[in-house]
Design a protein around this motif. Structure first.
Motif, PDB file in Angstrom:
ATOM      1  N   SER A 103     -84.945 -25.983  42.383  1.00 36.00           N
ATOM      2  CA  SER A 103     -86.759 -25.805  42.591  1.00 36.00           C
ATOM      3  C   SER A 103     -86.364 -23.659  43.074  1.00 36.00           C
ATOM      4  O   SER A 103     -87.149 -23.137  42.768  1.00 36.00           O
ATOM      5  N   SER A 111     -88.132 -32.161  52.506  1.00 39.86           N
ATOM      6  CA  SER A 111     -89.077 -30.429  52.267  1.00 39.86           C
ATOM      7  C   SER A 111     -87.934 -29.890  52.197  1.00 39.86           C
ATOM      8  O   SER A 111     -88.271 -28.152  51.652  1.00 39.86           O
ATOM      9  N   THR A 163     -96.548 -27.140  52.678  1.00 34.99           N
ATOM     10  CA  THR A 163     -96.138 -28.141  51.765  1.00 34.99           C
ATOM     11  C   THR A 163     -94.494 -28.372  52.199  1.00 34.99           C
ATOM     12  O   THR A 163     -94.296 -29.413  51.079  1.00 34.99           O
ATOM     13  N   GLN A 202     -88.801 -27.870  48.627  1.00 35.09           N
ATOM     14  CA  GLN A 202     -89.975 -27.458  49.069  1.00 35.09           C
ATOM     15  C   GLN A 202     -90.029 -25.956  49.559  1.00 35.09           C
ATOM     16  O   GLN A 202     -90.509 -24.420  48.935  1.00 35.09           O
TER      17      GLN A 202
END
Length: 439
Positions: A25, A158, A352, A161
């Motif tokens: 990510s 999370s 988010t 993210q």
């Protein structure tokens, strides 16, 4: 895994999974912000010098925006693979494509070296990047989510993210270092350094992912004989409502992000006469706070519930839109700093933080990769890259009045509140869910 295990013990057991998820990510967003900066400062001069400078800049930006069209295609392809053969193998493919193309951009010869082949190769590398990026988010998220203990789904979900703000911060840091070069050195070789340095992250991610087993949820799907033969068809036939809900949930996460981190730079400097350094410092501090807040909010969502946290956070974000503009309009350093910290660092972070886990929970495991990827890409396409353009257009049409932009942001809030309302009424396929739990 017992219910008495502490958070520290759980982290130790799954640290490789979480790092592997976060790495992909972070690379994705590092590339996004890095390429955007390079497109504005470098690529028009060294890959498109054969045309008028303005046209060259437009072509450079078009190469940047190309991934918005390619990502959905890559997402569908790799989501299909992920739901058919597994998450782990797919993640190796997506990271290799994404990271490999990023490094290759740093090695590309310029137009002066090989002529028209230089921009052609740049666009080809950008297409390959887009394909890999399209499948990376869903896989990175599921790697964390499907390994998570039942009572830590929010926290684990999370972690990938947080890659958004980490990638943003890494790109900001590396770009600030590049300003130390003279313009001649920067255009000659300095711009290549950050692209080449991304190879370190890629190799780290591949090394970590090499030692990770397939996710427990996919193992259960495979053992139950419920692997989807045509994940895309099954998703669009039986789960189209969930796809629309996931896209709706994404809207208020992505449009405000681009407003608070990208549009605010041009708005504050051109309309409100802030110094660019003031705005960038505020955005950087906001991103730092968001990076810390995201996992904390993920952990909190395991205690109070993700849907409740999402609904409360979106509502608070909506209520702060007008104060955000009023603080910006003070024209003071403390005003823009407070506005950005509260909106970006505090209110956007919990939205988010729970988005990925929320989307994962409304799909059955056998089509989860395809479902969350479709929802994410549709939401991102509709509300992501278009947000700064819409906001800029509204400002121009209404002579710098921020009220229409506020109404636009409130519309995204309303869409996502409708989506979370319907998300509370979604039930996964009972047969699949029950059978998986029995395994």
């Amino acid at each position: 895994m017992t219910t008495h295990e502490s958070s520290t013990t759980i982290l130790k057991k799954n640290k490789k999974v979480l790092v592997a998820s976060l790495t992909g990510s972070a690379i994705e967003w590092f590339d996004y912000f890095l390429y955007g900066t390079a497109a504005a400062l470098v690529f028009n001069k060294i890959f498109f010098p054969m045309v008028d400078p303005v046209i060259g800049l437009i072509l450079s930006y078009l190469s940047f925006s190309l991934t918005f069209f390619i990502r959905p295609i890559g997402g569908v392809i790799f989501a299909h693979i992920g739901d058919r053969i597994g998450r782990k193998k797919t993640l190796v493919l997506t990271l290799s494509l994404m990271g490999g193309a990023t490094v290759m951009i740093g090695l590309l010869p310029t137009y002066d070296m090989i002529g028209i082949w230089a921009p052609i190769l740049l666009i080809l590398m950008r297409i390959i990047q887009g394909m890999g990026i399209g499948g990376e988010w869903g896989g990175a998220l599921l790697l964390a989510y499907e390994y998570a203990p039942e009572k830590r789904k929010g926290f684990f979900g999370s972690i990938p993210q947080a890659g958004v703000t980490i990638g943003m911060l890494m790109a900001t840091f590396i770009v600030s270092l590049m300003t130390l070069f003279s313009e001649e050195d920067f255009l000659s070789w300095g711009w290549r350094i950050p692209f080449l340095l991304s190879s370190v992250l890629v190799l780290l991610g591949l090394w970590i992912r090499r030692d990770i087993d397939e996710t427990p949820d996919f193992k259960k799907v495979k053992a139950s004989g419920q692997v989807a033969k045509a994940p895309l068809r099954d998703t669009l036939t039986h789960h189209w409502r969930e796809v629309l809900i996931a896209a709706g949930l994404k809207v208020v996460e992505t449009a405000p992000f681009y407003i608070f981190s990208t549009f605010v730079v041009s708005y504050a400097t051109s309309t409100l006469s802030y110094q660019k350094s003031q705005v960038l410092e505020a955005v950087t501090v906001g991103a730092l706070i968001a990076t810390v807040m995201i996992p904390l909010m993920g952990l909190l969502s395991d205690k109070i519930g993700r849907k409740r946290m999402y609904a409360i956070s979106v509502t608070l974000l909506g209520l702060f839109i007008v104060p955000w503009f009023l603080l910006l309009n003070t024209g003071t350093t403390w005003g823009i700093m407070l506005a950005t910290i509260v909106m970006f660092g505090v209110l956007w972070a919990p939205v988010t933080a729970v988005l990925g886990t929320l989307c994962s929970e409304i799909f059955s495991a056998n089509v989860r990769y395809t479902g969350i990827t479709l929802g994410y890409q549709i939401g991102a396409a509709l509300a992501g890259g278009t947000a700064p353009l819409i906001a800029t257009g509204l400002l121009a049409k209404y002579d710098g009045d921020w009220v229409p932009v506020a109404w636009y942001l409130l519309t995204t809030v309303a869409i996502s509140l409708v989506a979370i309302f319907f998300a509370t009424r979604v039930k996964r396929s009972p047969a699949t869910h029950a059978q998986l739990n029995e395994l």
